[in-house]
Write a protein that holds these residues in place. Structure first.
Motif, short mmCIF file in Angstrom:
data_model
loop_
_atom_site.label_atom_id
_atom_site.label_comp_id
_atom_site.label_asym_id
_atom_site.label_seq_id
_atom_site.Cartn_x
_atom_site.Cartn_y
_atom_site.Cartn_z
N PRO A 174 40.37 43.08 35.18
CA PRO A 174 41.29 41.93 35.17
C PRO A 174 42.33 42.00 36.28
O PRO A 174 42.76 40.97 36.79
CB PRO A 174 41.94 42.01 33.78
N CYS A 175 42.71 43.21 36.67
CA CYS A 175 43.66 43.37 37.77
C CYS A 175 43.06 42.82 39.06
O CYS A 175 43.73 42.10 39.82
CB CYS A 175 44.02 44.84 37.94
N ILE A 178 42.97 38.95 38.91
CA ILE A 178 44.30 38.36 39.13
C ILE A 178 44.71 38.45 40.60
O ILE A 178 45.19 37.48 41.19
CB ILE A 178 45.34 39.08 38.24
N VAL A 181 42.80 35.99 42.80
CA VAL A 181 43.28 34.60 42.68
C VAL A 181 44.56 34.39 43.47
O VAL A 181 44.69 33.42 44.21
CB VAL A 181 43.49 34.24 41.19
N PHE A 182 45.51 35.32 43.34
CA PHE A 182 46.83 35.10 43.93
C PHE A 182 46.94 35.63 45.37
O PHE A 182 47.69 35.07 46.17
CB PHE A 182 47.91 35.75 43.06
N TYR A 193 34.58 33.59 35.06
CA TYR A 193 35.40 34.19 34.01
C TYR A 193 34.54 34.58 32.80
O TYR A 193 34.78 35.62 32.17
CB TYR A 193 36.49 33.22 33.57
N THR A 234 45.51 50.33 38.28
CA THR A 234 46.12 49.27 39.07
C THR A 234 45.93 49.52 40.56
O THR A 234 45.60 48.61 41.33
CB THR A 234 47.62 49.16 38.75
N THR A 316 35.54 41.63 42.61
CA THR A 316 35.27 41.49 41.17
C THR A 316 33.84 41.89 40.85
O THR A 316 33.60 42.66 39.90
CB THR A 316 35.52 40.04 40.73
#
Length: 388
Positions: A174-175, A178, A181-182, A193, A234, A316
């Motif tokens: 999930p890190c 995220i 995306v950003f 997803y 992370t 991903t």
């Protein structure tokens, strides 16, 4: 298939489908206009917003591009399995050895020597100096993130339980989503997803099966171990996304060579501080030397191949592919360590593969970030320019 009542939603859906189809063409390694080895990402093109049929979606899963990234992903997963096996053999052999920093140092050293040589051969010595002058900061940052991510995850297993470590380590995926995306400006659609979710459910079954098998070894300091694992996971996610950011703008041999160069220096300093006493006490038997060499060969392959996967797909997809490494580890463990197959392992493996397939029903979206590292945005880079 879901029907949208809103015209705005329909337009948005068609825009996403059109852009995904464009990405499938732009990233197809068989295309004459672009190669995964080119130094920069392909430019945007226009395409009519045509909604593909399910037959066309299934055909995409049989394409050469998808089969290529699937095989590359599983090759990398096998490399992770190999590093785990060699490390286990070192730690559980007749003469137990635990030198993770030294093992990583040798890998970074080989990467630096090989790919820096390739960079100098292709760019010339002055070109290499120019790379160091203009982009050294970006590669030093990459090296710090990668080295410390490896360090904190390894240290976490010394303090926390296996269950906690596996659950917290799963935060990497999930890190990565995220950050993609950003930071990379990637616009995923619902199938991406959904694929991530299904694969994570498979990861949950893996953890469940390990707990049933009694592998939840207790920890000595759960708070420290959990914090180390979260920090390491992370940093892994940041490292993967940052590497995709780099390889989509600069040649892959440059990225890997610079990582090896700077990480060798940083890891060498940590080695001198943390493992100098362990190195003095090791009995250097042929088995120990062989396991270390095997570990570094697997790591070299992984660091050499992963940039190609980042070009063809995404960070991903890279992390989803690595989830199958636990299953491969079990298969090898049956012969090497006498492991037994838990009833949940085949289910977990199947779910992870299904998640990977669902994620690729539509090709990974193309990053839309501003490419600040390209030498000349207007210059077309030939496919052969980035082949090692």
């Amino acid at each position: 298939m879901t029907t949208y009542n809103s015209t705005d939603n329909s337009d948005k859906w068609q825009h996403e489908i059109a852009r995904s189809n464009l990405n499938a063409h732009a990233l197809d390694p068989t295309s004459a206009s672009v190669s995964p080895y080119s130094a920069v990402a392909p430019s945007s093109q226009t395409s009519p917003p045509v909604r593909p049929t399910w037959k066309q979606r299934v055909a995409n899963l049989c394409s050469r591009k998808f089969l290529t990234i699937l095989l590359l992903g599983q090759l990398l997963s096998l490399c992770i399995t190999a590093t785990t096996i060699f490390t286990t053999e070192l730690a559980q052999g007749a003469n137990p050895v635990s030198i993770p920093t030294t093992q990583s140092f040798l890998n970074y050293l080989v990467l630096g020597v090989v790919y820096t040589t390739v960079t100098i051969y292709k760019e010339g010595f002055r070109g290499w100096i120019d790379i160091m002058r203009r982009r050294a900061f970006y590669y030093m940052l990459f090296a710090v993130i990668d080295v410390e991510g490896n360090y904190f995850v390894v240290k976490a297993y010394n303090y926390t339980s296996l269950l906690s470590a596996m659950l917290l380590d799963a935060w990497t995926i999930p890190c990565v989503v995220i950050l993609s995306v950003f930071f990379l400006k990637m616009r995923f659609i619902r199938y991406h997803y959904l694929g991530v979710f299904v694969a994570m459910v498979g990861m949950g079954f893996l953890i469940w099966s390990d707990m049933e098998a009694g592998k939840n070894f207790p920890g000595s300091d759960y708070i420290k171990g959990d914090l180390f694992c979260i920090l390491g996971a992370t940093l892994y996610g940041v490292s993967n996304v940052y590497q995709e950011f780099l390889v989509r703008q600069t040649p892959m041999y440059e990225v890997v060579g610079q990582l090896g160069f700077w990480a060798t220096i940083l890891n060498g300093i940590q080695l001198a501080v943390l493992e100098r006493n362990e190195l003095k006490s090791i009995e250097w038997t042929p088995a120990v030397v062989g396991y270390i060499i095997g570990f570094d060969i697997a790591m070299f392959i992984m660091y050499s191949v992963s940039p190609i996967l980042f070009r063809l797909s995404s960070a991903t997809f890279f992390n989803l592919s690595l989830l199958t490494s636990d299953f491969y580890g079990l298969v090898f463990g049956i012969f090497l360590f006498g492991y037994k197959i838990n009833r949940l392992y085949p289910i977990a493996y199947a779910l992870i593969i299904v998640g990977i397939i669902v994620y690729n029903v539509y090709p990974a979206p193309e990053p839309q970030f501003k490419q600040i590292l390209r030498r000349d945005p207007e210059t077309k880079v030939e496919p052969s320019d980035d082949v090692v």
